[in-house]
Design an enzyme around this catalytic site. Structure first.
Site, PDB file in Angstrom:
ATOM      1  N   ARG A  74       2.041 -14.966 -40.814  1.00  0.00           N
ATOM      2  CA  ARG A  74       1.250 -14.655 -39.618  1.00  0.00           C
ATOM      3  C   ARG A  74       1.005 -15.898 -38.750  1.00  0.00           C
ATOM      4  O   ARG A  74       0.703 -15.801 -37.581  1.00  0.00           O
ATOM      5  CB  ARG A  74      -0.081 -14.039 -40.047  1.00  0.00           C
ATOM      6  CG  ARG A  74      -0.686 -13.137 -39.009  1.00  0.00           C
ATOM      7  CD  ARG A  74      -1.902 -12.416 -39.541  1.00  0.00           C
ATOM      8  NE  ARG A  74      -2.874 -13.315 -40.091  1.00  0.00           N
ATOM      9  CZ  ARG A  74      -3.504 -13.168 -41.256  1.00  0.00           C
ATOM     10  NH1 ARG A  74      -3.248 -12.124 -42.013  1.00  0.00           N
ATOM     11  NH2 ARG A  74      -4.388 -14.036 -41.680  1.00  0.00           N
ATOM     12  N   TYR A 103      -3.452  -4.697 -13.092  1.00  0.00           N
ATOM     13  CA  TYR A 103      -2.595  -3.742 -13.806  1.00  0.00           C
ATOM     14  C   TYR A 103      -3.489  -2.685 -14.482  1.00  0.00           C
ATOM     15  O   TYR A 103      -4.491  -3.040 -15.137  1.00  0.00           O
ATOM     16  CB  TYR A 103      -1.798  -4.545 -14.838  1.00  0.00           C
ATOM     17  CG  TYR A 103      -0.929  -3.752 -15.765  1.00  0.00           C
ATOM     18  CD1 TYR A 103       0.092  -2.939 -15.299  1.00  0.00           C
ATOM     19  CD2 TYR A 103      -1.106  -3.850 -17.149  1.00  0.00           C
ATOM     20  CE1 TYR A 103       0.902  -2.234 -16.170  1.00  0.00           C
ATOM     21  CE2 TYR A 103      -0.288  -3.156 -18.030  1.00  0.00           C
ATOM     22  CZ  TYR A 103       0.709  -2.348 -17.529  1.00  0.00           C
ATOM     23  OH  TYR A 103       1.510  -1.657 -18.389  1.00  0.00           O
ATOM     24  N   ASP A 126      -3.211 -13.052 -14.656  1.00  0.00           N
ATOM     25  CA  ASP A 126      -1.979 -12.390 -15.072  1.00  0.00           C
ATOM     26  C   ASP A 126      -0.901 -12.895 -14.116  1.00  0.00           C
ATOM     27  O   ASP A 126      -0.879 -12.525 -12.945  1.00  0.00           O
ATOM     28  CB  ASP A 126      -2.156 -10.865 -14.986  1.00  0.00           C
ATOM     29  CG  ASP A 126      -0.923 -10.110 -15.487  1.00  0.00           C
ATOM     30  OD1 ASP A 126       0.194 -10.650 -15.372  1.00  0.00           O
ATOM     31  OD2 ASP A 126      -1.084  -8.970 -15.966  1.00  0.00           O
ATOM     32  N   LYS A 140       8.652  -8.767 -19.405  1.00  0.00           N
ATOM     33  CA  LYS A 140       9.368  -8.641 -18.113  1.00  0.00           C
ATOM     34  C   LYS A 140      10.401  -9.765 -17.972  1.00  0.00           C
ATOM     35  O   LYS A 140      11.442  -9.697 -18.581  1.00  0.00           O
ATOM     36  CB  LYS A 140       8.380  -8.660 -16.940  1.00  0.00           C
ATOM     37  CG  LYS A 140       7.069  -7.931 -17.184  1.00  0.00           C
ATOM     38  CD  LYS A 140       7.224  -6.451 -17.341  1.00  0.00           C
ATOM     39  CE  LYS A 140       5.882  -5.814 -17.679  1.00  0.00           C
ATOM     40  NZ  LYS A 140       5.989  -4.517 -18.278  1.00  0.00           N
TER      41      LYS A 140
HETATM   42  C1  LIG Z   1       1.393  -7.070 -14.286  1.00  0.00           C
HETATM   43  C2  LIG Z   1       1.500  -6.604 -15.703  1.00  0.00           C
HETATM   44  N1  LIG Z   1       0.708  -7.158 -16.621  1.00  0.00           N
HETATM   45  C3  LIG Z   1       0.753  -6.769 -17.916  1.00  0.00           C
HETATM   46  C4  LIG Z   1       1.612  -5.780 -18.326  1.00  0.00           C
HETATM   47  C5  LIG Z   1       1.596  -5.342 -19.759  1.00  0.00           C
HETATM   48  O1  LIG Z   1       2.722  -5.805 -20.449  1.00  0.00           O
HETATM   49  P1  LIG Z   1       3.307  -4.993 -21.699  1.00  0.00           P
HETATM   50  O2  LIG Z   1       3.999  -3.802 -21.128  1.00  0.00           O
HETATM   51  O3  LIG Z   1       4.194  -5.992 -22.362  1.00  0.00           O
HETATM   52  O4  LIG Z   1       2.135  -4.605 -22.543  1.00  0.00           O
HETATM   53  C6  LIG Z   1       2.463  -5.176 -17.403  1.00  0.00           C
HETATM   54  C7  LIG Z   1       3.394  -4.097 -17.810  1.00  0.00           C
HETATM   55  O5  LIG Z   1       3.963  -3.387 -17.022  1.00  0.00           O
HETATM   56  C8  LIG Z   1       2.395  -5.593 -16.045  1.00  0.00           C
HETATM   57  O6  LIG Z   1       3.169  -5.023 -15.113  1.00  0.00           O
END
Ligand SMILES: Cc1ncc(COP(=O)(O)O)c(C=O)c1O
Length: 395
Positions: free
Chosen positions: A60, A114, A186, A211
């Site tokens: 871990r 998001y 983010d 992404k």
């Molecule tokens: C701007 C943004 N932040 C966070 C996330 C979350 O990422 P994950 O899909 O890996 O949980 C996404 C997913 O689409 C996103 O578009």
């Protein structure tokens, strides 16, 4: 660059984390699979506590596969003390928030966040006794008027991944610092290649590495990179929550990372060509792209960013959601699906009105969000031209 020995970002992307003892002669750090690790004696096992980055102890706490990725990501974020890996971007957001907030605190959360980030705030933080106040992404230094006695943190997402406003990140962070608050962002859209969040004053930068870092739509991973002030808290909280990424996903992310710079520049170039072409089409009323002068906060993008990635949206004239959905359904080269940042193009509806509470985000017509992938851009434009012609005939 004043220090000739300081490596530039593309070099760091290629070389980061490739310590000889981790790669053992292989170019990219290989997949090290482990839960139990064996010690020569009880004394040696006991001496391995507390677990430490870079020292084999227990699965871990990572192996060279995870450490190499974390170290490479720390290397491309100037001002960073360390990076933790999470099984998804959403897990990274959730644990970063848990690390900085306690019952009784207040967080100022950007209204363009998001959607699952909002859901975490509303369904986990609020019942825990954390007050959540949403703010207009364009508030800038006006954020000061929202700061109260309980305010502990400000969360930013720039640009919003559905609505594309660019926040005044340095302005907000300056106010936050003066008031002793912690800032989190983010930064998934830009990545540190196009926006270096910690240099702009942010304390904690979060990536849905699912992404652009992975880049091939075949693994889920999230990352949290923090400055020296917040790194120990991030490290401890992710350890106690048992957050861990398997070596196969970490390996895929490191492999993706090696080409991040070149991919992002191609995403940028193709997305700009598609966006400029769309702007000239009679069925299109508006482009939502940070590099376009009428995008809210465009001046912040010009001032703070080194580029634009492949995700943007456009608004259609007339028509309705059904006609827009039919346009998307008929596209040949654009997939329909969640996520973005992979090599493939995607098209999805982009309706954000219903999740806003602190700011108005009114569309004149139905919206489409595009992720422009690495296909030949002229094939993408021809596909969209056929789609718009069908839309124009039906609207
Ligand atoms: C701007 C943004 N932040 C966070 C996330 C979350 O990422 P994950 O899909 O890996 O949980 C996404 C997913 O689409 C996103 O578009």
């Amino acid at each position: 660059m004043t220090d000739a020995r300081r490596r530039r970002p593309d070099t760091m992307i290629v070389e980061g984390g490739r310590k000889p003892e981790w790669t053992t002669g292989i170019v990219n750090p290989p997949v090290w699979r482990a839960s139990t690790m064996l010690f020569d004696s009880v004394a040696e096992m006991e001496a391995s506590n507390p677990p430490r980055h870079g020292r084999l102890q227990y699965g871990r706490n990572g192996t060279p596969t995870q450490w190499a990725l974390a170290e490479a990501l720390t290397g491309i974020e100037p001002g960073a003390a360390g990076t933790r890996l999470f099984p998804s971007g959403s897990a990274a957001v959730a644990i970063a928030l848990m690390a900085v907030l306690s019952p009784g605190d207040e967080i100022l959360m950007v209204d363009s966040a998001y959607a699952p980030t909002r859901i975490f705030c509303d369904t986990v933080l609020k019942p825990m006794g954390v007050a959540v106040t949403y703010y207009d992404p364009m508030i800038g230094r006006g954020i000061e008027t929202l700061i109260g006695d309980r305010t502990k943190a400000i969360f930013l997402e720039s640009p919003g991944s559905l609505s594309f406003e660019i926040q005044d990140v340095p302005g907000i962070c300056e106010i936050a610092k003066a008031r002793g608050l912690v800032t989190l962002i983010d930064n998934t859209w830009a990545t540190p290649v196009f926006f270096q969040a910690l240099s702009a004053g942010v304390d904690i930068s979060i990536l849905a590495a699912t992404k652009y870092i992975v880049g091939h739509a075949d693994a889920m991973i999230g990352t949290v990179t923090a400055n020296a002030r917040w790194w120990p808290r991030i490290e401890r909280t992710s350890q106690v929550f048992g957050q861990h990424v398997g070596p196969d996903d970490a390996y895929l992310a490191t492999r993706g990372l090696r080409t991040l710079g070149v991919r992002l520049r191609q995403h940028q170039q193709s997305a700009l060509k598609v966006a400029q072409w769309l702007q000239a089409q009679p069925q299109v009323s508006r482009i939502l792209h940070p590099a376009f002068a009428d995008c809210p906060g465009h001046e912040h993008w010009v001032r703070d960013f080194k580029g634009a990635s492949g995700l943007f949206a456009f608004e259609l004239k007339g028509g309705d959601a059904d006609a827009r959905d039919a346009l998307i359904d008929g596209l040949e080269h654009f997939g329909i699906g969640y996520s973005w940042g992979g090599f493939e193009s995607l098209a999805t509806p982009a309706d954000a009105e219903r999740i806003r509470t602190a700011s108005r985000w009114q569309a004149e017509g139905p919206r489409v969000r595009l992720h422009i992938g690495l296909e030949d851009v002229d094939d993408l434009i021809e596909d969209l031209a056929r789609g718009l012609a069908r839309y124009g005939a039906s609207a």
